[in-house]
Design a protein around this motif. Structure first.
Motif, PDB file in Angstrom:
ATOM      1  N   SER A  90      -4.217   4.847   0.246  1.00 14.07           N
ATOM      2  CA  SER A  90      -4.315   6.122  -0.469  1.00 14.07           C
ATOM      3  C   SER A  90      -3.149   7.011  -0.058  1.00 14.07           C
ATOM      4  CB  SER A  90      -5.639   6.812  -0.146  1.00 14.07           C
ATOM      5  OG  SER A  90      -5.782   8.004  -0.892  1.00 14.07           O
ATOM      6  N   SER A  91      -2.406   7.497  -1.041  1.00 12.33           N
ATOM      7  CA  SER A  91      -1.277   8.395  -0.799  1.00 12.33           C
ATOM      8  C   SER A  91      -1.415   9.622  -1.691  1.00 12.33           C
ATOM      9  CB  SER A  91       0.054   7.680  -1.076  1.00 12.33           C
ATOM     10  OG  SER A  91       0.208   6.544  -0.246  1.00 12.33           O
ATOM     11  N   SER A  92      -0.673  10.664  -1.374  1.00 15.12           N
ATOM     12  CA  SER A  92      -0.841  11.937  -2.062  1.00 15.12           C
ATOM     13  C   SER A  92      -0.067  11.999  -3.380  1.00 15.12           C
ATOM     14  CB  SER A  92      -0.374  13.085  -1.152  1.00 15.12           C
ATOM     15  OG  SER A  92      -0.408  14.315  -1.848  1.00 15.12           O
ATOM     16  N   SER A  93      -0.727  12.522  -4.392  1.00 13.34           N
ATOM     17  CA  SER A  93      -0.040  12.783  -5.658  1.00 13.34           C
ATOM     18  C   SER A  93       0.585  14.179  -5.670  1.00 13.34           C
ATOM     19  CB  SER A  93      -1.012  12.643  -6.835  1.00 13.34           C
ATOM     20  OG  SER A  93      -2.088  13.559  -6.711  1.00 13.34           O
ATOM     21  N   ASP A  94       0.394  14.913  -4.578  1.00 13.16           N
ATOM     22  CA  ASP A  94       1.009  16.242  -4.458  1.00 13.16           C
ATOM     23  C   ASP A  94       2.319  16.193  -3.681  1.00 13.16           C
ATOM     24  OD1 ASP A  94      -1.046  17.561  -5.822  1.00 13.16           O
ATOM     25  OD2 ASP A  94      -2.274  17.676  -4.011  1.00 13.16           O
ATOM     26  N   SER A  95       2.791  14.998  -3.358  1.00  8.12           N
ATOM     27  CA  SER A  95       4.000  14.850  -2.557  1.00  8.12           C
ATOM     28  C   SER A  95       5.258  15.032  -3.391  1.00  8.12           C
ATOM     29  CB  SER A  95       4.026  13.463  -1.913  1.00  8.12           C
ATOM     30  OG  SER A  95       4.185  12.476  -2.924  1.00  8.12           O
ATOM     31  N   HIS A  96       6.383  15.257  -2.703  1.00  6.20           N
ATOM     32  CA  HIS A  96       7.653  15.354  -3.426  1.00  6.20           C
ATOM     33  C   HIS A  96       8.071  13.991  -3.973  1.00  6.20           C
ATOM     34  CE1 HIS A  96      10.422  13.471  -0.444  1.00  6.20           C
ATOM     35  NE2 HIS A  96       9.530  13.883   0.425  1.00  6.20           N
ATOM     36  N   TRP A  97       7.540  12.909  -3.403  1.00  8.86           N
ATOM     37  CA  TRP A  97       7.828  11.574  -3.921  1.00  8.86           C
ATOM     38  C   TRP A  97       7.234  11.418  -5.325  1.00  8.86           C
ATOM     39  CZ3 TRP A  97      11.246   9.422  -0.856  1.00  8.86           C
ATOM     40  CH2 TRP A  97      11.218   9.683   0.517  1.00  8.86           C
ATOM     41  N   PHE A  98       5.977  11.802  -5.464  1.00  7.15           N
ATOM     42  CA  PHE A  98       5.324  11.711  -6.780  1.00  7.15           C
ATOM     43  C   PHE A  98       6.019  12.645  -7.767  1.00  7.15           C
ATOM     44  CE2 PHE A  98       2.151  12.412 -10.047  1.00  7.15           C
ATOM     45  CZ  PHE A  98       1.568  11.165 -10.202  1.00  7.15           C
ATOM     46  N   ALA A 135       9.138  13.463  -7.751  1.00  6.03           N
ATOM     47  CA  ALA A 135      10.419  12.872  -8.130  1.00  6.03           C
ATOM     48  C   ALA A 135      10.235  11.759  -9.153  1.00  6.03           C
ATOM     49  CB  ALA A 135      11.128  12.334  -6.893  1.00  6.03           C
ATOM     50  N   MET A 136       9.163  10.988  -9.013  1.00  4.11           N
ATOM     51  CA  MET A 136       8.872   9.957 -10.008  1.00  4.11           C
ATOM     52  C   MET A 136       8.569  10.594 -11.366  1.00  4.11           C
ATOM     53  SD  MET A 136       6.452   7.374  -7.804  1.00  4.11           S
ATOM     54  CE  MET A 136       6.478   7.711  -6.049  1.00  4.11           C
ATOM     55  N   THR A 137       7.775  11.647 -11.327  1.00  3.56           N
ATOM     56  CA  THR A 137       7.437  12.367 -12.558  1.00  3.56           C
ATOM     57  C   THR A 137       8.690  12.908 -13.229  1.00  3.56           C
ATOM     58  OG1 THR A 137       5.272  12.991 -11.657  1.00  3.56           O
ATOM     59  CG2 THR A 137       6.108  14.293 -13.508  1.00  3.56           C
ATOM     60  N   ALA A 138       9.588  13.477 -12.426  1.00  3.19           N
ATOM     61  CA  ALA A 138      10.822  14.050 -12.970  1.00  3.19           C
ATOM     62  C   ALA A 138      11.692  12.973 -13.616  1.00  3.19           C
ATOM     63  CB  ALA A 138      11.587  14.768 -11.870  1.00  3.19           C
ATOM     64  N   ILE A 193      15.521   4.314 -15.559  1.00  2.97           N
ATOM     65  CA  ILE A 193      14.602   5.246 -14.894  1.00  2.97           C
ATOM     66  C   ILE A 193      14.617   5.022 -13.383  1.00  2.97           C
ATOM     67  CG2 ILE A 193      12.194   5.965 -14.670  1.00  2.97           C
ATOM     68  CD1 ILE A 193      11.828   5.001 -17.613  1.00  2.97           C
ATOM     69  N   LEU A 194      14.578   3.743 -12.987  1.00  5.31           N
ATOM     70  CA  LEU A 194      14.584   3.420 -11.560  1.00  5.31           C
ATOM     71  C   LEU A 194      15.867   3.903 -10.897  1.00  5.31           C
ATOM     72  CD1 LEU A 194      13.210   1.926  -9.177  1.00  5.31           C
ATOM     73  CD2 LEU A 194      14.482  -0.120  -9.894  1.00  5.31           C
ATOM     74  N   GLU A 195      17.000   3.653 -11.531  1.00  4.69           N
ATOM     75  CA  GLU A 195      18.273   4.087 -10.965  1.00  4.69           C
ATOM     76  C   GLU A 195      18.349   5.607 -10.880  1.00  4.69           C
ATOM     77  OE1 GLU A 195      23.051   3.194 -11.557  1.00  4.69           O
ATOM     78  OE2 GLU A 195      21.586   2.174 -12.815  1.00  4.69           O
ATOM     79  N   ASP A 196      17.822   6.272 -11.893  1.00  2.00           N
ATOM     80  CA  ASP A 196      17.776   7.744 -11.903  1.00  2.00           C
ATOM     81  C   ASP A 196      16.938   8.243 -10.719  1.00  2.00           C
ATOM     82  OD1 ASP A 196      17.453  10.445 -12.422  1.00  2.00           O
ATOM     83  OD2 ASP A 196      16.645  10.185 -14.431  1.00  2.00           O
ATOM     84  N   PHE A 197      15.737   7.657 -10.566  1.00  2.00           N
ATOM     85  CA  PHE A 197      14.847   8.074  -9.475  1.00  2.00           C
ATOM     86  C   PHE A 197      15.479   7.842  -8.111  1.00  2.00           C
ATOM     87  CE2 PHE A 197      11.767   6.385  -6.376  1.00  2.00           C
ATOM     88  CZ  PHE A 197      11.101   7.565  -6.052  1.00  2.00           C
ATOM     89  N   LEU A 198      16.021   6.650  -7.897  1.00  2.00           N
ATOM     90  CA  LEU A 198      16.582   6.315  -6.586  1.00  2.00           C
ATOM     91  C   LEU A 198      17.810   7.159  -6.258  1.00  2.00           C
ATOM     92  CD1 LEU A 198      16.231   2.416  -6.559  1.00  2.00           C
ATOM     93  CD2 LEU A 198      14.790   4.102  -5.418  1.00  2.00           C
ATOM     94  N   GLY A 199      18.542   7.538  -7.286  1.00  2.00           N
ATOM     95  CA  GLY A 199      19.728   8.359  -7.054  1.00  2.00           C
ATOM     96  C   GLY A 199      19.414   9.813  -6.807  1.00  2.00           C
ATOM     97  N   ALA A 200      18.261  10.279  -7.310  1.00  2.00           N
ATOM     98  CA  ALA A 200      17.932  11.706  -7.218  1.00  2.00           C
ATOM     99  C   ALA A 200      16.936  12.043  -6.119  1.00  2.00           C
ATOM    100  CB  ALA A 200      17.375  12.187  -8.555  1.00  2.00           C
ATOM    101  N   VAL A 201      16.126  11.081  -5.698  1.00  2.00           N
ATOM    102  CA  VAL A 201      15.020  11.383  -4.779  1.00  2.00           C
ATOM    103  C   VAL A 201      15.535  11.871  -3.415  1.00  2.00           C
ATOM    104  CG1 VAL A 201      14.850   9.029  -3.825  1.00  2.00           C
ATOM    105  CG2 VAL A 201      12.826  10.486  -3.922  1.00  2.00           C
TER     106      VAL A 201
END
Length: 437
Positions: free
Chosen positions: A348-356, A358-361, A429-437
């Motif tokens: 179980s991990s948080s959906s309120d995290s900056h990781w989530f 960043a995925m949403t963004a 999308i993956l490249e965008d996420f990994l480059g921005a996170v």
């Protein structure tokens, strides 16, 4: 030039990495060598390692521009489940691209993610791109069995590879699901896994009295076992809405324009039906489950065996492991012993995290209509191996919607395939996420 992610996926499919379970496998070594060679040629410093020569994983750390930031793990497995060629329309390991699909065993589980991740790393090397934070990438063996030759082995024998990693992304999440809202308009749902039910695989055993088949005995091990399995297999597990599942159902039904009443079983079932294809995920995560899968007893028709065994696949919701096991013990009853074949607790991990966030963004940059929701997986992934290291694990293997309505199909079944357009969009999308996170 950017990598052709579809062709890369097809190349990976051509490596037969079938995992039959119980340590029996064709091996991941050839696929791992191929990946290691591409990464090494691109200027990375990958390591090739495993418990034996044929069960190999590849791990590479891409240094970020700010080494003070916590690292991110990207994991994808190289092995695939068996395929029965006689049931397929083509050779499962031919790696065919036609009619807008990449076909073959592993196309959508999960050589698609392997290809997207590998393409991203090769694109970065070609362009001289560096991520903000350290990105650790693990192409692992043995996910389709217990992970003893893959993720679990890596964590146990080489935890240093994951030092500084705070979060991880892996399979089962971030793919577009196009639904129809209450007003008839399309809803672009992108579920991201923030939890998984626990995997509790047990072996149960009944002992009885051996004898001649023509002379019934007082304690027949087969009869005792069958009665116990009937109770376990037909038990109606109580409805339990964990916070993750409740959040998933509330957000999804809201996006569809339905008012969900989750106060009782009838309301939950109505909400699941209103969610369309997205309801399938909720249906298997609103309760624990227990499924007898393997039986072993006897060796001759006129001999009553003294021992009968069965294997049971149990899935426990987050926070419900002890309660689930207590229920199982009560259902098995007297005369049955049990032992664990494998035990991997829920995650179980948080959906309120900056990781989530960043995925949403990343998803909404690609699809402004995206509705990103957290969900709990009914099954399991290698996340269970990495979570004990204190890593927050998410299911994020993004896939865009195919403009012509194609969708992935055949996972663990026949004619497995993934749309080329979805694969190409997913890699962006993956490249965008990994480059921005």
């Amino acid at each position: 030039m950017k990598q052709d992610v579809a062709e890369l996926c097809a190349q990976l499919i051509r490596f037969d990495t079938t995992n039959f379970g119980e340590g029996n496998s064709r091996g991941e070594r050839d696929a791992a060598d191929f990946i290691w060679g591409l990464l090494h040629q691109a200027g990375y410093d990958p390591v090739l390692l495993g418990p034996d020569a044929q069960r190999s994983s590849v791990v590479v750390r891409v240094p970020g521009t700010d080494r003070s930031l916590p690292g991110l793990l990207v994991h994808a497995h190289l092995d695939v489940v068996p395929a029965e060629p006689e049931q397929w329309s083509f050779d499962p390991f031919a790696g065919i691209i036609k009619d807008g699909y990449v076909y073959g065993r592993g196309a959508s589980d999960m050589k698609d993610m392997v290809a997207m991740t590998l393409a991203t790393l090769l694109d970065w090397a070609s362009a001289g791109t560096k991520p903000r934070r350290d990105i650790v990438v693990a192409f692992v063996a043995d996910e389709e069995d217990k992970g003893d030759y893959g993720a679990l082995w890596l964590v146990a024998e080489h935890p240093e590879l994951f030092v500084g990693v705070e979060a991880a992304i892996g399979e089962s999440g971030g793919a577009a699901t196009i639904l129809t809202g209450a007003d008839g308009s399309p809803v672009h749902l992108y579920p991201v896994a923030v939890g998984e039910r626990g995997t509790l695989h047990i072996r149960v055993r009944a002992n009885g009295t051996s004898g001649h088949g023509s002379r019934p005995v007082e304690t027949n091990a087969v009869k005792v076992l069958i009665s116990a399995l009937d109770r376990v297999g037909n038990y109606h597990w109580p409805l339990t809405l964990t916070p993750i599942v409740r959040d998933y159902m509330e957000r999804t039904t809201a996006a569809l324009g339905f008012a969900a009443d989750l106060t009782d079983e009838e309301g939950v079932q109505a909400a699941i039906e209103a969610m369309g294809s997205a309801g399938a995920v909720a249906a298997v995560t609103v309760r624990s489950s227990s499924t007898p899968t393997v039986l072993r007893a006897g060796y001759k028709v006129n001999v009553i065996p003294g021992v009968a065994e069965a294997d049971i696949d149990i899935r426990a919701l987050p926070g419900m492991v002890e309660e689930t096991l207590a229920t199982i013990d009560g259902l098995l009853g007297a005369g049955i012993s049990r032992e664990f074949l494998s035990f991997q607790p829920p995650t179980s991990s948080s959906s309120d995290s900056h990781w989530f966030a960043a995925m949403t963004a990343a998803l909404t940059r690609h699809d402004p209509a995206a509705v990103v929701v957290p969900y709990c997986m009914g099954g399991g992934t290698d996340a269970k191996a990495f979570a004990p290291l204190g890593i927050s694990c998410y299911g994020f293997s993004p896939m865009g919607a195919d403009p012509e309505g194609r969708s992935s199909a055949g996972v663990h079944g026949i004619d497995e395939r993934v749309p080329v357009a979805s694969l190409v969009a997913g890699q962006l999308i993956l490249e965008d996420f990994l480059g921005a996170v």
